[in-house]
Design a protein around this motif. Structure first.
Motif, PDB file in Angstrom:
ATOM      1  N   LEU A 142       0.826  -1.213   0.000  1.00  0.00           N
ATOM      2  CA  LEU A 142       0.000   0.000   0.000  1.00  0.00           C
ATOM      3  C   LEU A 142       0.860   1.263   0.000  1.00  0.00           C
ATOM      4  O   LEU A 142       0.562   2.232  -0.711  1.00  0.00           O
ATOM      5  CB  LEU A 142      -0.944   0.008   1.204  1.00  0.00           C
ATOM      6  N   ALA A 143       1.930   1.263   0.787  1.00  0.00           N
ATOM      7  CA  ALA A 143       2.833   2.419   0.836  1.00  0.00           C
ATOM      8  C   ALA A 143       3.477   2.650  -0.534  1.00  0.00           C
ATOM      9  O   ALA A 143       3.617   3.792  -0.976  1.00  0.00           O
ATOM     10  CB  ALA A 143       3.906   2.211   1.901  1.00  0.00           C
ATOM     11  N   CYS A 144       3.852   1.579  -1.207  1.00  0.00           N
ATOM     12  CA  CYS A 144       4.441   1.713  -2.548  1.00  0.00           C
ATOM     13  C   CYS A 144       3.417   2.292  -3.529  1.00  0.00           C
ATOM     14  O   CYS A 144       3.754   3.119  -4.381  1.00  0.00           O
ATOM     15  CB  CYS A 144       4.956   0.366  -3.049  1.00  0.00           C
ATOM     16  N   GLN A 145       2.168   1.865  -3.419  1.00  0.00           N
ATOM     17  CA  GLN A 145       1.120   2.394  -4.289  1.00  0.00           C
ATOM     18  C   GLN A 145       0.929   3.887  -4.067  1.00  0.00           C
ATOM     19  O   GLN A 145       0.715   4.638  -5.010  1.00  0.00           O
ATOM     20  CB  GLN A 145      -0.187   1.633  -4.076  1.00  0.00           C
ATOM     21  N   LYS A 146       1.024   4.329  -2.820  1.00  0.00           N
ATOM     22  CA  LYS A 146       0.914   5.763  -2.523  1.00  0.00           C
ATOM     23  C   LYS A 146       2.061   6.556  -3.153  1.00  0.00           C
ATOM     24  O   LYS A 146       1.909   7.731  -3.455  1.00  0.00           O
ATOM     25  CB  LYS A 146       0.866   6.003  -1.009  1.00  0.00           C
ATOM     26  N   LEU A 147       3.205   5.892  -3.339  1.00  0.00           N
ATOM     27  CA  LEU A 147       4.356   6.541  -3.997  1.00  0.00           C
ATOM     28  C   LEU A 147       4.265   6.461  -5.523  1.00  0.00           C
ATOM     29  O   LEU A 147       5.160   6.918  -6.223  1.00  0.00           O
ATOM     30  CB  LEU A 147       5.666   5.885  -3.536  1.00  0.00           C
ATOM     31  N   GLY A 148       3.209   5.827  -6.021  1.00  0.00           N
ATOM     32  CA  GLY A 148       3.036   5.695  -7.465  1.00  0.00           C
ATOM     33  C   GLY A 148       3.655   4.431  -8.038  1.00  0.00           C
ATOM     34  O   GLY A 148       3.937   4.361  -9.233  1.00  0.00           O
ATOM     35  N   GLY A 149       3.855   3.422  -7.196  1.00  0.00           N
ATOM     36  CA  GLY A 149       4.481   2.202  -7.668  1.00  0.00           C
ATOM     37  C   GLY A 149       3.874   0.953  -7.069  1.00  0.00           C
ATOM     38  O   GLY A 149       2.680   0.893  -6.805  1.00  0.00           O
ATOM     39  N   ARG A 150       4.731  -0.022  -6.825  1.00  0.00           N
ATOM     40  CA  ARG A 150       4.353  -1.321  -6.289  1.00  0.00           C
ATOM     41  C   ARG A 150       5.583  -1.920  -5.625  1.00  0.00           C
ATOM     42  O   ARG A 150       6.693  -1.442  -5.852  1.00  0.00           O
ATOM     43  CB  ARG A 150       3.860  -2.223  -7.414  1.00  0.00           C
ATOM     44  N   LEU A 151       5.416  -2.971  -4.843  1.00  0.00           N
ATOM     45  CA  LEU A 151       6.584  -3.674  -4.321  1.00  0.00           C
ATOM     46  C   LEU A 151       7.394  -4.193  -5.511  1.00  0.00           C
ATOM     47  O   LEU A 151       6.836  -4.683  -6.493  1.00  0.00           O
ATOM     48  CB  LEU A 151       6.179  -4.835  -3.414  1.00  0.00           C
ATOM     49  N   ALA A 152       8.696  -4.079  -5.413  1.00  0.00           N
ATOM     50  CA  ALA A 152       9.579  -4.374  -6.546  1.00  0.00           C
ATOM     51  C   ALA A 152       9.659  -5.860  -6.874  1.00  0.00           C
ATOM     52  O   ALA A 152       9.592  -6.712  -5.990  1.00  0.00           O
ATOM     53  CB  ALA A 152      10.981  -3.848  -6.249  1.00  0.00           C
ATOM     54  N   LYS A 153       9.825  -6.135  -8.157  1.00  0.00           N
ATOM     55  CA  LYS A 153      10.141  -7.474  -8.628  1.00  0.00           C
ATOM     56  C   LYS A 153      11.659  -7.579  -8.711  1.00  0.00           C
ATOM     57  O   LYS A 153      12.332  -6.631  -9.087  1.00  0.00           O
ATOM     58  CB  LYS A 153       9.559  -7.704 -10.021  1.00  0.00           C
ATOM     59  N   ALA A 154      12.175  -8.747  -8.392  1.00  0.00           N
ATOM     60  CA  ALA A 154      13.614  -8.987  -8.538  1.00  0.00           C
ATOM     61  C   ALA A 154      13.854  -9.446  -9.971  1.00  0.00           C
ATOM     62  O   ALA A 154      13.978 -10.630 -10.247  1.00  0.00           O
ATOM     63  CB  ALA A 154      14.076 -10.036  -7.539  1.00  0.00           C
ATOM     64  N   LYS A 155      13.883  -8.489 -10.919  1.00  0.00           N
ATOM     65  CA  LYS A 155      14.035  -8.838 -12.337  1.00  0.00           C
ATOM     66  C   LYS A 155      15.377  -9.492 -12.622  1.00  0.00           C
ATOM     67  O   LYS A 155      15.468 -10.430 -13.388  1.00  0.00           O
ATOM     68  CB  LYS A 155      13.846  -7.600 -13.204  1.00  0.00           C
ATOM     69  N   TYR A 188       9.382  -5.643   7.938  1.00  0.00           N
ATOM     70  CA  TYR A 188      10.719  -5.469   7.358  1.00  0.00           C
ATOM     71  C   TYR A 188      10.731  -4.201   6.510  1.00  0.00           C
ATOM     72  O   TYR A 188       9.674  -3.664   6.151  1.00  0.00           O
ATOM     73  CB  TYR A 188      11.083  -6.655   6.448  1.00  0.00           C
ATOM     74  N   ASN A 189      11.923  -3.742   6.175  1.00  0.00           N
ATOM     75  CA  ASN A 189      12.068  -2.687   5.169  1.00  0.00           C
ATOM     76  C   ASN A 189      11.483  -3.213   3.867  1.00  0.00           C
ATOM     77  O   ASN A 189      11.197  -4.411   3.748  1.00  0.00           O
ATOM     78  CB  ASN A 189      13.555  -2.362   4.955  1.00  0.00           C
ATOM     79  N   TYR A 190      11.331  -2.357   2.885  1.00  0.00           N
ATOM     80  CA  TYR A 190      10.767  -2.814   1.615  1.00  0.00           C
ATOM     81  C   TYR A 190      11.306  -1.982   0.459  1.00  0.00           C
ATOM     82  O   TYR A 190      11.819  -0.885   0.655  1.00  0.00           O
ATOM     83  CB  TYR A 190       9.238  -2.798   1.646  1.00  0.00           C
ATOM     84  N   ILE A 191      11.186  -2.540  -0.737  1.00  0.00           N
ATOM     85  CA  ILE A 191      11.656  -1.873  -1.950  1.00  0.00           C
ATOM     86  C   ILE A 191      10.467  -1.636  -2.863  1.00  0.00           C
ATOM     87  O   ILE A 191       9.757  -2.567  -3.224  1.00  0.00           O
ATOM     88  CB  ILE A 191      12.705  -2.713  -2.703  1.00  0.00           C
ATOM     89  N   CYS A 192      10.235  -0.368  -3.201  1.00  0.00           N
ATOM     90  CA  CYS A 192       9.182  -0.002  -4.135  1.00  0.00           C
ATOM     91  C   CYS A 192       9.783   0.136  -5.540  1.00  0.00           C
ATOM     92  O   CYS A 192      10.967   0.462  -5.697  1.00  0.00           O
ATOM     93  CB  CYS A 192       8.541   1.330  -3.749  1.00  0.00           C
ATOM     94  N   GLU A 193       8.955  -0.109  -6.529  1.00  0.00           N
ATOM     95  CA  GLU A 193       9.364   0.031  -7.926  1.00  0.00           C
ATOM     96  C   GLU A 193       8.317   0.820  -8.673  1.00  0.00           C
ATOM     97  O   GLU A 193       7.126   0.687  -8.410  1.00  0.00           O
ATOM     98  CB  GLU A 193       9.495  -1.371  -8.551  1.00  0.00           C
ATOM     99  N   THR A 194       8.750   1.662  -9.606  1.00  0.00           N
ATOM    100  CA  THR A 194       7.823   2.347 -10.498  1.00  0.00           C
ATOM    101  C   THR A 194       8.416   2.309 -11.900  1.00  0.00           C
ATOM    102  O   THR A 194       9.532   1.841 -12.092  1.00  0.00           O
ATOM    103  CB  THR A 194       7.556   3.800 -10.030  1.00  0.00           C
ATOM    104  N   ASP A 195       7.653   2.781 -12.874  1.00  0.00           N
ATOM    105  CA  ASP A 195       8.090   2.699 -14.263  1.00  0.00           C
ATOM    106  C   ASP A 195       9.219   3.671 -14.576  1.00  0.00           C
ATOM    107  O   ASP A 195       9.233   4.793 -14.091  1.00  0.00           O
ATOM    108  CB  ASP A 195       6.912   2.991 -15.204  1.00  0.00           C
ATOM    109  N   VAL A 196      10.139   3.212 -15.413  1.00  0.00           N
ATOM    110  CA  VAL A 196      11.233   4.056 -15.913  1.00  0.00           C
ATOM    111  C   VAL A 196      10.674   4.940 -17.013  1.00  0.00           C
ATOM    112  O   VAL A 196       9.833   4.501 -17.810  1.00  0.00           O
ATOM    113  CB  VAL A 196      12.366   3.167 -16.489  1.00  0.00           C
ATOM    114  N   THR A 197      11.084   6.181 -17.066  1.00  0.00           N
ATOM    115  CA  THR A 197      10.705   7.102 -18.139  1.00  0.00           C
ATOM    116  C   THR A 197      11.839   7.152 -19.149  1.00  0.00           C
ATOM    117  O   THR A 197      12.995   7.372 -18.777  1.00  0.00           O
ATOM    118  CB  THR A 197      10.439   8.513 -17.577  1.00  0.00           C
ATOM    119  N   TYR A 198      11.532   6.911 -20.409  1.00  0.00           N
ATOM    120  CA  TYR A 198      12.522   6.926 -21.479  1.00  0.00           C
ATOM    121  C   TYR A 198      12.310   8.116 -22.381  1.00  0.00           C
ATOM    122  O   TYR A 198      11.185   8.536 -22.619  1.00  0.00           O
ATOM    123  CB  TYR A 198      12.441   5.652 -22.316  1.00  0.00           C
TER     124      TYR A 198
END
Length: 189
Positions: free
Chosen positions: A98-111, A178-188
């Protein structure tokens, strides 16, 4: 069609010839809108928002085309083609999402698990972070990331980078904090 070849009682239809209107959600990512029936010609097709009508937002895929610059929103760091934000206020997996969504993202995927592990070890040694993968809905059926890294130990359903030793990626009960990592889209551009 009547005897004069004129169509009577015409049923309305979707006009595929209508122009696409590009919205900010698409242009902010360096994209352009094209008809859904037209291929993006080597560009990544973003199915989500960004265009009006029967159109799709085509954004550059920097793995197949040359992008001049890539950037992340404020608060996110470009790390191996992902915009990541490392949050060091521990919370549960659901609250972190939910916190990541508020930042405009989501919990990160380990790509790229190796690159992400190297980055975390170099910048956050000893810290643990929630990631986006989970098998909490159906045990053994993972969503939101590279799921082969989850061990499926009963109630341990959420993916975590365990930084206390060299264990790496594990699963833990989603109710732990635990701590967490948020991810959002890269702008190109």
């Amino acid at each position: 069609v009547n005897e004069n070849n004129v169509i009577e009682n015409e049923t309305p239809f979707l006009d595929l010839r209508a122009a696409c209107t590009t919205k900010t959600a698409c242009t902010a990512k360096g994209g352009t809108c094209r008809k859904k029936r037209i291929n993006c010609d080597g560009l990544y097709v973003q199915v989500a928002q960004g265009c009006s009508g029967n159109c799709q937002c085509c954004i550059p895929d920097c793995t197949t085309t040359t992008c001049t610059t890539s950037s992340c929103p404020t608060g996110f760091t470009l790390t191996n083609s992902q915009c990541l934000s490392f949050q060091t206020s521990p919370d549960t997996w659901n609250n972190a999402q939910l916190a990541c969504q508020k930042l405009g993202g989501r919990l990160a995927k380990a790509k790229d698990t190796t690159t992400l592990a190297t980055y975390i070890k170099a910048n956050y040694a000893g810290e643990s972070f929630w990631l986006g993968a989970s098998d909490s809905i159906t045990e053994g059926r993972c969503t939101g990331g590279i799921c082969g890294l989850i061990y499926n130990f009963g109630d341990e359903d959420c993916m975590l980078w365990w930084g206390a030793d060299d264990t790496g990626y594990i699963d833990e009960p989603c109710t732990e904090s635990y701590n967490y990592i948020c991810e959002t889209d890269v702008t190109y551009a």
